[in-house]
Scaffold this motif. Structure first.
Motif, mmCIF file in Angstrom:
data_model
loop_
_atom_site.group_PDB
_atom_site.id
_atom_site.type_symbol
_atom_site.label_atom_id
_atom_site.label_comp_id
_atom_site.label_asym_id
_atom_site.label_seq_id
_atom_site.Cartn_x
_atom_site.Cartn_y
_atom_site.Cartn_z
ATOM 1 N N LYS A 1 -6.445 3.405 -9.944
ATOM 2 C CA LYS A 1 -5.083 3.035 -9.546
ATOM 3 C C LYS A 1 -4.998 1.553 -9.191
ATOM 4 O O LYS A 1 -4.004 0.888 -9.501
ATOM 5 N N ALA A 2 -6.041 1.027 -8.553
ATOM 6 C CA ALA A 2 -6.057 -0.400 -8.217
ATOM 7 C C ALA A 2 -6.099 -1.250 -9.480
ATOM 8 O O ALA A 2 -5.363 -2.239 -9.615
ATOM 9 N N ARG A 3 -6.972 -0.884 -10.402
ATOM 10 C CA ARG A 3 -7.089 -1.638 -11.657
ATOM 11 C C ARG A 3 -5.782 -1.608 -12.450
ATOM 12 O O ARG A 3 -5.328 -2.654 -12.955
ATOM 13 N N VAL B 1 0.829 -1.211 0.000
ATOM 14 C CA VAL B 1 0.000 0.000 0.000
ATOM 15 C C VAL B 1 0.863 1.261 0.000
ATOM 16 O O VAL B 1 0.608 2.214 -0.749
ATOM 17 N N TRP B 2 1.917 1.261 0.830
ATOM 18 C CA TRP B 2 2.781 2.447 0.919
ATOM 19 C C TRP B 2 3.524 2.694 -0.389
ATOM 20 O O TRP B 2 3.734 3.851 -0.790
ATOM 21 N N ASN B 3 3.937 1.646 -1.055
ATOM 22 C CA ASN B 3 4.703 1.804 -2.287
ATOM 23 C C ASN B 3 3.838 2.081 -3.511
ATOM 24 O O ASN B 3 4.358 2.436 -4.576
ATOM 25 N N ASN B 4 2.531 1.917 -3.356
ATOM 26 C CA ASN B 4 1.603 2.150 -4.469
ATOM 27 C C ASN B 4 0.428 2.984 -3.964
ATOM 28 O O ASN B 4 -0.686 2.470 -3.812
ATOM 29 N N PRO B 5 0.666 4.270 -3.710
ATOM 30 C CA PRO B 5 -0.360 5.135 -3.106
ATOM 31 C C PRO B 5 -1.658 5.125 -3.912
ATOM 32 O O PRO B 5 -1.638 5.213 -5.143
#
Length: 411
Positions: free
Chosen positions: A382-384, A347-351
Motif C-alpha cells: 500500500k505504501a509503494r 495516514v487516516w485517509n490512506n489506511p
C-alpha cells in the motif's frame, strides 16, 4: 527559460531542502532550460561546511548543467534561536550582491526557496529589476515552526512576524508549498487562491524501490539474519525528539532482544544522543553517518521498520522529506503526529500506508514498535502504490514546468 533560484541549501546536501532544490534545478537543466543557483556552501545536516568549500569566499561551480554561485555563510557550531538568526542573516547579506549581479543575465523567473524567509525580499527585488516573474516556494513555515518548537512564546511578536511574512508573500506572482495543510495556511494568510499552488516533494520511484540492486548493507554492517532493523535516517536535530528512541530501545531490549535501532544521519544533537546511549548502556542502538545518495535505496530496503519522528508542533509545519523515500521503498513506518495534522490526515485517509502514533507518547510508541516487530512481511504494498500514484518525480516536475511556462507567458 532562464531560471534563477535563490536558496541557502543545495547539492551536495543529501537530505532536506537542498536535495529537492538541486533535483528541481538539474531536472529543469536537463529539459533544456538555463538554470542558475545562488546558494551557500553545503553545511547541512552536520552544521559544518563541507570539505572543498569555503565559509568566507564566493565560489562558482557547474553541477549537472546548473551554474551554481556560492556565497559566504556563517555556520554556528551549536545552532540556537539567536545563532540561527545570525546564520540566516549572514547568507541574506552575502547573497544580496550576487543576486543583483544576475540582473544583467535577464532571467525569465526568479524562484525563492523558504527557508530562509529573510532572502525573499532579495529575490523579489532581483525579479523586478530584471523584469522577471517571481515565485516563492515554501518548504517550511519558519515562523510557525519557530514558535511551535518553543523557541519563542510572545503572542505579539508572533503576530508581527506573521504579518511581515504575509506582506512579503503577497508581493510574489506565485507562492507554492508542499502539502495541502500548508496550502491551506497560505490561504489563511490571505494569499489569493489564484497565486497559491500545491507543489509537493517527490521521489524517484525508479531509483528507490523494493529489492533494489546495490550494497548488501545488512552483511556489511554485520547484522545477523534474525535481527530486526528499526531505522531512523535523516537529520538528528531538536525538532525530531529522538530521545523517544532511547526510551523504546531500553523498554524493548528485554522483550525483543533481536531488535536493533539504527540511527543513520548527522545533526546538532547527535553527540548528545551518543553520550546518552553510552550513559544508559543501550547496546541495541547503533549510529551510522549519513550515507551517500546512491546507497539510500539499499539502506531503506534493509530496514524492517522505519521511524518518522517529530515533536508535537512540528508535524503540521513541514512534511518530512524522508517519508517519500520510505513509501517508495514499500517500507512499514511509524509516524508520530496528531490526527489533525497533515501527516495525521495522510495516514487516516490512506489506511495501511503507515501507523500513526501520538507525538511524545512513549508508551504508545513502544507498543506500536512491538506490534510491528511481530510482522513477518517486510514489503508494504500500500505504501509503494501510494508513492507511485502520488509522488513520482517526473509527474510532479512536469506539472511544475507547465506552471512556470504559464506564469511567464502571462507577462
Amino acid at each position: 527559460m532562464r531560471v534563477l533560484i535563490h536558496g541557502i541549501n543545495y547539492a551536495p546536501e543529501q537530505i532536506g531542502i537542498g536535495k529537492y532544490t538541486a533535483e528541481m534545478a538539474e531536472w529543469l537543466a536537463q529539459r533544456g532550460h538555463e538554470v542558475r543557483m545562488v546558494t551557500a556552501p553545503p553545511y547541512y545536516p552536520a552544521w559544518k561546511v563541507s570539505k572543498g568549500h569555503s565559509s568566507w569566499q564566493y565560489q562558482r561551480e557547474h553541477i549537472s548543467g546548473v551554474d551554481v554561485w556560492r556565497c559566504p555563510l556563517w555556520v554556528p557550531a551549536k545552532p540556537a534561536a539567536i545563532t540561527r538568526l545570525m546564520h540566516l542573516l549572514s547568507f541574506t547579506f552575502s547573497s544580496f550582491p550576487m543576486m543583483l549581479r544576475q540582473v544583467v543575465w535577464r532571467p525569465d523567473i526568479v524562484i525563492s526557496i523558504e527557508p530562509p524567509l529573510l532572502c525573499a525580499p532579495t529575490a523579489w527585488i532581483t525579479a523586478r529589476l530584471s523584469g522577471a516573474k517571481c515565485w516563492m516556494h515554501v518548504q517550511d513555515f519558519e515562523i510557525e515552526a519557530f514558535f511551535g518548537l518553543g523557541f519563542g512564546s510572545s503572542v505579539t511578536l508572533k503576530r508581527i512576524l506573521t504579518d511581515l511574512e504575509t506582506c512579503i508573500m503577497r508581493r510574489f506572482d506565485r507562492v507554492s508549498t508542499i502539502s495541502q495543510s500548508m496550502l491551506n495556511r497560505l490561504v489563511s494568510l490571505h494569499i489569493p487562491t489564484k497565486k497559491a499552488y500545491l507543489y509537493p516533494n517527490w521521489v524517484d520511484i525508479n531509483l528507490i524501490r523494493p529489492n533494489p540492486e546495490g550494497r548488501d548493507m545488512r552483511t556489511e554492517w554485520e547484522f545477523l539474519p534474525h535481527h530486526k532493523i528499526i531505522l531512523y535516517a535523516g537529520n538528528i536535530g531538536k525538532k525530531q525528539g529522538l530521545e523517544l528512541i532511547l526510551d523504546a530501545a531500553e523498554a524493548l531490549s528485554k522483550t525483543h532482544p533481536h531488535a536493533i535501532f539504527l540511527l543513520a544521519g548527522n545533526g546538532p544533537v547527535k553527540e548528545e544522543l551518543i553520550y546518552a546511549v553510552k550513559r544508559r548502556a543501550l547496546s541495541n542502538i547503533i549510529f551510522k553517518p549519513l550515507q551517500p545518495l546512491a546507497d539510500l535505496p539499499a539502506m531503506l530496503a534493509m530496514a524492517d521498520i522505519h521511524l518518522v519522528i517529530q515533536k508535537r508542533g512540528a508535524a503540521d509545519a513541514v512534511m518530512p522529506s524522508k517519508l517519500t523515500g520510505i513509501l517508495a521503498a514499500g517500507g512499514y513506518s511509524i509516524i508520530t503526529a496528531d490526527a489533525d495534522t497533515e501527516l495525521g490526515r495522510l495516514v487516516w485517509n490512506n489506511p495501511g500506508i503507515a501507523e500513526l502514533v501520538e507525538p511524545e507518547n512513549k508508551d504508545a510508541f513502544i507498543k506500536s514498535i512491538a506490534r510491528m516487530l511481530d510482522l513477518t512481511e517486510r514489503f508494504n504494498r500500500k505504501a509503494r502504490n501510494f508513492a507511485v500514484k502520488h509522488l513520482a518525480k517526473d509527474v510532479i516536475l512536469q506539472d511544475f514546468e507547465r506552471q512556470l511556462r504559464e506564469i511567464i507567458g502571462s507577462s
